[in-house]
Scaffold this motif. Sequence first.
Motif, PDB file in Angstrom:
ATOM      1  N   ASP A 165      -9.765   8.743  16.311  1.00 13.80           N
ATOM      2  CA  ASP A 165     -10.553   8.612  15.078  1.00 13.80           C
ATOM      3  C   ASP A 165     -11.100   7.197  14.894  1.00 13.80           C
ATOM      4  O   ASP A 165     -11.127   6.649  13.789  1.00 13.80           O
ATOM      5  CB  ASP A 165      -9.720   9.006  13.855  1.00 13.80           C
ATOM      6  CG  ASP A 165      -9.277  10.460  13.886  1.00 13.80           C
ATOM      7  OD1 ASP A 165      -9.981  11.273  14.524  1.00 13.80           O
ATOM      8  OD2 ASP A 165      -8.231  10.781  13.293  1.00 13.80           O
ATOM      9  N   ASN A 192      -3.662  18.513  13.599  1.00 15.14           N
ATOM     10  CA  ASN A 192      -3.929  17.095  13.310  1.00 15.14           C
ATOM     11  C   ASN A 192      -2.773  16.369  12.648  1.00 15.14           C
ATOM     12  O   ASN A 192      -2.926  15.205  12.249  1.00 15.14           O
ATOM     13  CB  ASN A 192      -5.192  16.920  12.460  1.00 15.14           C
ATOM     14  CG  ASN A 192      -6.443  17.292  13.235  1.00 15.14           C
ATOM     15  OD1 ASN A 192      -6.568  16.958  14.417  1.00 15.14           O
ATOM     16  ND2 ASN A 192      -7.361  17.987  12.585  1.00 15.14           N
ATOM     17  N   SER A 193      -1.615  17.008  12.527  1.00 19.50           N
ATOM     18  CA  SER A 193      -0.456  16.264  12.034  1.00 19.50           C
ATOM     19  C   SER A 193       0.081  15.387  13.157  1.00 19.50           C
ATOM     20  O   SER A 193      -0.041  15.689  14.343  1.00 19.50           O
ATOM     21  CB  SER A 193       0.621  17.209  11.500  1.00 19.50           C
ATOM     22  OG  SER A 193       1.016  18.145  12.481  1.00 19.50           O
ATOM     23  N   THR A 226      -0.987  15.771   6.874  1.00 19.89           N
ATOM     24  CA  THR A 226      -2.167  15.081   6.349  1.00 19.89           C
ATOM     25  C   THR A 226      -1.931  14.488   4.964  1.00 19.89           C
ATOM     26  O   THR A 226      -2.705  13.639   4.516  1.00 19.89           O
ATOM     27  CB  THR A 226      -3.360  16.046   6.296  1.00 19.89           C
ATOM     28  OG1 THR A 226      -2.991  17.223   5.560  1.00 19.89           O
ATOM     29  CG2 THR A 226      -3.775  16.469   7.709  1.00 19.89           C
ATOM     30  N   ASP A 227      -0.844  14.914   4.296  1.00 19.28           N
ATOM     31  CA  ASP A 227      -0.503  14.320   2.997  1.00 19.28           C
ATOM     32  C   ASP A 227       0.265  13.007   3.149  1.00 19.28           C
ATOM     33  O   ASP A 227       0.591  12.345   2.156  1.00 19.28           O
ATOM     34  CB  ASP A 227       0.317  15.301   2.152  1.00 19.28           C
ATOM     35  CG  ASP A 227       1.638  15.701   2.803  1.00 19.28           C
ATOM     36  OD1 ASP A 227       1.919  15.236   3.930  1.00 19.28           O
ATOM     37  OD2 ASP A 227       2.373  16.498   2.194  1.00 19.28           O
ATOM     38  N   TRP A 270      -0.317  14.076  18.577  1.00 16.71           N
ATOM     39  CA  TRP A 270      -0.834  14.918  17.512  1.00 16.71           C
ATOM     40  C   TRP A 270      -0.725  16.394  17.863  1.00 16.71           C
ATOM     41  O   TRP A 270      -0.966  16.793  19.020  1.00 16.71           O
ATOM     42  CB  TRP A 270      -2.300  14.576  17.226  1.00 16.71           C
ATOM     43  CG  TRP A 270      -2.459  13.305  16.469  1.00 16.71           C
ATOM     44  CD1 TRP A 270      -2.590  13.161  15.116  1.00 16.71           C
ATOM     45  CD2 TRP A 270      -2.475  11.973  17.015  1.00 16.71           C
ATOM     46  NE1 TRP A 270      -2.688  11.830  14.789  1.00 16.71           N
ATOM     47  CE2 TRP A 270      -2.620  11.070  15.931  1.00 16.71           C
ATOM     48  CE3 TRP A 270      -2.377  11.455  18.307  1.00 16.71           C
ATOM     49  CZ2 TRP A 270      -2.680   9.696  16.106  1.00 16.71           C
ATOM     50  CZ3 TRP A 270      -2.415  10.078  18.491  1.00 16.71           C
ATOM     51  CH2 TRP A 270      -2.575   9.219  17.403  1.00 16.71           C
TER      52      TRP A 270
END
Length: 299
Positions: free
Chosen positions: A22, A63-64, A80-81, A59
């Motif tokens: 990313d 996407n975690s 993601t949180d 990953w």
Amino acid sequence: MATTLRKLLDGGTFFEGPRWRDGRWWISDFYSHAVFTVTPEGEATQIAEVPTQPSGLGWLPDNSLLIVSMLDCRLLRQGTDGKLEPYADLSAYAGGHANDMVVDEQGRAWVGNFGFDLMEQEDPRPTQLVRVDPDGSVTPVADDLRFPNGSVITPDGRTLIVGETFANRMTAFTINADGSLGERRTWAQFGPTPELGPQAEMRQQIKVAPDGCCLDAEGHIWVADALNGRCLRVAEGGEIVEEVAAPEGLGVFACMLGGHDGRSLLLCCAPDSLAKHRAAAREASLWVCEVDVPHAGLP
């Protein structure tokens, strides 16, 4: 190839497990007990706290983020949180600290461990590599490994290559469709495999001590040589085709290709790897140089 290293970040304790994702670098810092992201301009942001010492990163398909927790030999999952939660317990299979990891496209994590207490100068012992499936179950998949460390998976997903730090070699396995490991073969041999014995004596026999590593698009592996202050580009069979020396007084303990075109080589450097020195200091640094051949495969 002439390379020019530039410092990206300093002030760490011991950087490991570098990844590119990313548009930024991801990195574990052992004795800061934290995982950071670092921009190409060198701006660091903490994204997780791991009191039991973070190492390998990877990953899942959702996407975690998975993080190796070294001291208690567990995998943690960060959704993601941003919340961290237990994911898998590796302690029944590890002979020492849990270490590096590569996660494949199916979400299977392949995790190594020291096999012995490195920091207390125990004599090396063979250990095993484990696979953690997406349901969190743990399966031993290979044994008799001498400190399985940095690992890569080829772009076709069919070969796992593991650096054995105390064996002078990198070992390849065929990945079967069911996640078991098939044919075992030597991918690179850097010198005779030392007989098991006192750690100090074994160290003297090691020509290349494979640590963190990554693949490039020509099928070569960049690997940190943990005992000799350098990062090597290695061809299958063991030929060293390129070498990047660490800045004077530093060792190299992990590397990764990334950047916008996959040609930025990141080096994780520190004066040494001993916990009694690194935990109380802020002497670790990240360095970057540009290379000709881009990243390929996993991680």
